[in-house]
Write an enzyme that holds these catalytic residues in place. Structure first.
Site, PDB file in Angstrom:
ATOM      1  N   LYS A 133      32.530  40.399  45.228  1.00 27.67           N
ATOM      2  CA  LYS A 133      32.153  39.344  44.289  1.00 27.67           C
ATOM      3  C   LYS A 133      31.872  38.041  45.065  1.00 27.67           C
ATOM      4  CE  LYS A 133      34.868  40.893  40.265  1.00 27.67           C
ATOM      5  NZ  LYS A 133      36.032  40.503  39.438  1.00 27.67           N
ATOM      6  N   TYR A 139      28.524  44.915  32.901  1.00 29.00           N
ATOM      7  CA  TYR A 139      29.819  45.057  32.220  1.00 29.00           C
ATOM      8  C   TYR A 139      29.632  45.645  30.826  1.00 29.00           C
ATOM      9  CZ  TYR A 139      32.299  42.399  35.817  1.00 29.00           C
ATOM     10  OH  TYR A 139      32.873  41.998  36.993  1.00 29.00           O
ATOM     11  N   ARG A 151      39.955  52.250  43.591  1.00 31.02           N
ATOM     12  CA  ARG A 151      40.810  51.405  42.723  1.00 31.02           C
ATOM     13  C   ARG A 151      42.129  51.103  43.429  1.00 31.02           C
ATOM     14  NH1 ARG A 151      38.742  48.512  38.562  1.00 31.02           N
ATOM     15  NH2 ARG A 151      40.862  48.131  37.905  1.00 31.02           N
ATOM     16  N   THR A 158      43.997  44.277  38.885  1.00 31.59           N
ATOM     17  CA  THR A 158      43.114  43.166  38.487  1.00 31.59           C
ATOM     18  C   THR A 158      43.787  41.808  38.684  1.00 31.59           C
ATOM     19  OG1 THR A 158      42.301  44.624  36.737  1.00 31.59           O
ATOM     20  CG2 THR A 158      41.745  42.286  36.552  1.00 31.59           C
ATOM     21  N   ARG A 166      43.189  43.003  46.928  1.00 29.81           N
ATOM     22  CA  ARG A 166      43.554  41.877  46.057  1.00 29.81           C
ATOM     23  C   ARG A 166      44.961  41.374  46.373  1.00 29.81           C
ATOM     24  NH1 ARG A 166      41.035  44.600  40.533  1.00 29.81           N
ATOM     25  NH2 ARG A 166      38.966  43.636  40.635  1.00 29.81           N
ATOM     26  N   ASN A 187      39.183  37.599  42.145  1.00 34.56           N
ATOM     27  CA  ASN A 187      39.932  38.705  42.763  1.00 34.56           C
ATOM     28  C   ASN A 187      39.068  39.554  43.696  1.00 34.56           C
ATOM     29  OD1 ASN A 187      38.426  39.950  40.816  1.00 34.56           O
ATOM     30  ND2 ASN A 187      40.149  40.614  39.556  1.00 34.56           N
ATOM     31  N   HIS A 222      34.823  43.994  42.667  1.00 34.78           N
ATOM     32  CA  HIS A 222      34.718  44.803  41.449  1.00 34.78           C
ATOM     33  C   HIS A 222      34.681  46.265  41.876  1.00 34.78           C
ATOM     34  CE1 HIS A 222      33.213  46.600  37.774  1.00 34.78           C
ATOM     35  NE2 HIS A 222      32.425  47.301  38.572  1.00 34.78           N
ATOM     36  N   GLU A 260      27.127  52.195  36.608  1.00 30.77           N
ATOM     37  CA  GLU A 260      26.989  51.103  37.574  1.00 30.77           C
ATOM     38  C   GLU A 260      26.130  51.510  38.771  1.00 30.77           C
ATOM     39  OE1 GLU A 260      31.081  49.911  38.137  1.00 30.77           O
ATOM     40  OE2 GLU A 260      31.210  49.185  36.079  1.00 30.77           O
TER      41      GLU A 260
HETATM   42  N1  UDP Z   1      39.329  38.904  34.164  1.00 30.12           N
HETATM   43  C1  UDP Z   1      39.743  37.600  33.925  1.00 30.12           C
HETATM   44  N2  UDP Z   1      40.793  37.386  33.084  1.00 30.12           N
HETATM   45  C2  UDP Z   1      41.466  38.390  32.499  1.00 30.12           C
HETATM   46  C3  UDP Z   1      41.049  39.721  32.758  1.00 30.12           C
HETATM   47  C4  UDP Z   1      39.974  39.937  33.596  1.00 30.12           C
HETATM   48  O1  UDP Z   1      39.171  36.659  34.450  1.00 30.12           O
HETATM   49  O2  UDP Z   1      42.430  38.119  31.772  1.00 30.12           O
HETATM   50  C5  UDP Z   1      38.176  39.128  35.056  1.00 30.12           C
HETATM   51  C6  UDP Z   1      38.589  39.542  36.467  1.00 30.12           C
HETATM   52  O3  UDP Z   1      37.738  38.901  37.396  1.00 30.12           O
HETATM   53  C7  UDP Z   1      38.362  41.040  36.437  1.00 30.12           C
HETATM   54  C8  UDP Z   1      37.152  41.159  35.525  1.00 30.12           C
HETATM   55  O4  UDP Z   1      37.383  40.166  34.530  1.00 30.12           O
HETATM   56  O5  UDP Z   1      38.148  41.561  37.720  1.00 30.12           O
HETATM   57  C9  UDP Z   1      36.941  42.495  34.843  1.00 30.12           C
HETATM   58  O6  UDP Z   1      38.133  42.864  34.203  1.00 30.12           O
HETATM   59  P1  UDP Z   1      38.690  44.347  34.272  1.00 30.12           P
HETATM   60  O7  UDP Z   1      39.797  44.407  33.280  1.00 30.12           O
HETATM   61  O8  UDP Z   1      37.610  45.342  34.147  1.00 30.12           O
HETATM   62  O9  UDP Z   1      39.341  44.378  35.727  1.00 30.12           O
HETATM   63  P2  UDP Z   1      38.900  45.108  37.081  1.00 30.12           P
HETATM   64  O10 UDP Z   1      38.250  46.409  36.718  1.00 30.12           O
HETATM   65  O11 UDP Z   1      37.978  44.166  37.805  1.00 30.12           O
HETATM   66  O12 UDP Z   1      40.181  45.320  37.832  1.00 30.12           O
HETATM   67 MG    MG Z   2      36.969  46.897  35.238  1.00 32.00          MG
END
Ligand code: UDP
Ligand code: MG
Length: 200
Positions: A18, A58, A127, A133, A144, A164, A167, A178
């Site tokens: 990112k 997304y 993952r 996340t 992360r 973080n 993605h 994706e």
């Molecule tokens: N995010 C955020 N606030 C939240 C949850 C998610 O800003 O409370 C952002 C964060 O950058 C995250 C992205 O939204 O990486 C996508 O969320 P997802 O739950 O899909 O998490 P990821 O798959 O990236 O771990």
């Molecule tokens: Mg996600």
């Protein structure tokens, strides 16, 4: 995605450095962690995507949006912080819509480095290497967990997404969507890694 032409259990997944990862000079570190595990980078580029491109990246369904809102709420609830004060709403769908909007704006703000990763159970492996996340929940040893300390509260108060670094797809369905969204078929390569002869 488990494709017939791969060995059993071999999948392809999508990952992307990112803007914060690119701007902090962590592209190499992030890719190195995936490669050293034994995963293969089969597509890679740097792009500054359009709003429309990120909006289609997304998911848009209500369930995904509510789940996004709920992630921050779990932390606010744990810390005894009012959902309303933090997000201006107690509704997870409304909160999720805001987070999604901030996320889309952020991901078009600077270049990103999308890639396709292939390997044994690649979706789950990536993952795990990337980590949770929420940086506070990300284990040390994950990307992360080692390089980010942002939080939903710090992020939400300034109306931005949690930074973080990376993605990565969560499910086979996300991975398929994706990969096809970011790369044409001829941008994804097939080649042998020499160390795989020793690994498998
Ligand atoms: N995010 C955020 N606030 C939240 C949850 C998610 O800003 O409370 C952002 C964060 O950058 C995250 C992205 O939204 O990486 C996508 O969320 P997802 O739950 O899909 O998490 P990821 O798959 O990236 O771990
Ligand atoms: Mg996600």
């Amino acid at each position: 995605m488990t494709d017939k032409k791969f060995a059993p259990g071999i999948e392809r997944t999508f990952a992307m450095v990112k803007p914060d990862g690119v701007q902090r000079g962590l592209i190499g570190e992030i890719i190195a962690r995936l490669e050293k595990r034994g995963l293969k980078v089969v597509a890679l580029k740097m792009v500054k995507p359009s709003i429309e491109h990120i909006d289609e990246h997304y998911p848009k369904d209500d369930k995904w949006i509510a789940r996004l809102g709920n992630k921050g709420f779990t932390v606010f609830d744990e810390q005894g912080i009012s959902r309303k004060e933090a997000m201006g709403t107690e509704d997870e769908f409304e909160a999720g819509k805001q987070v999604r909007g901030w996320l889309v704006d952020y991901l078009v703000s600077a270049p990103v480095v999308p890639m396709v990763i292939e390997g044994v159970q690649a979706i789950e492996m990536v993952r795990k290497i990337v980590g949770s996340t929420l940086p506070s929940k990300a284990d040390i040893g994950t990307i992360r967990g080692d390089f980010s300390t942002d939080s939903p509260l710090a992020a939400n108060l300034t109306k931005r997404p949690i930074r973080n670094l990376v993605h990565c797809s969560e499910t086979q369905e996300e991975a398929e969507h994706e990969i096809a969204h970011w790369f044409s078929a001829d941008e994804v390569y097939e080649f042998e890694r020499s160390d795989h002869a020793a690994m498998f």
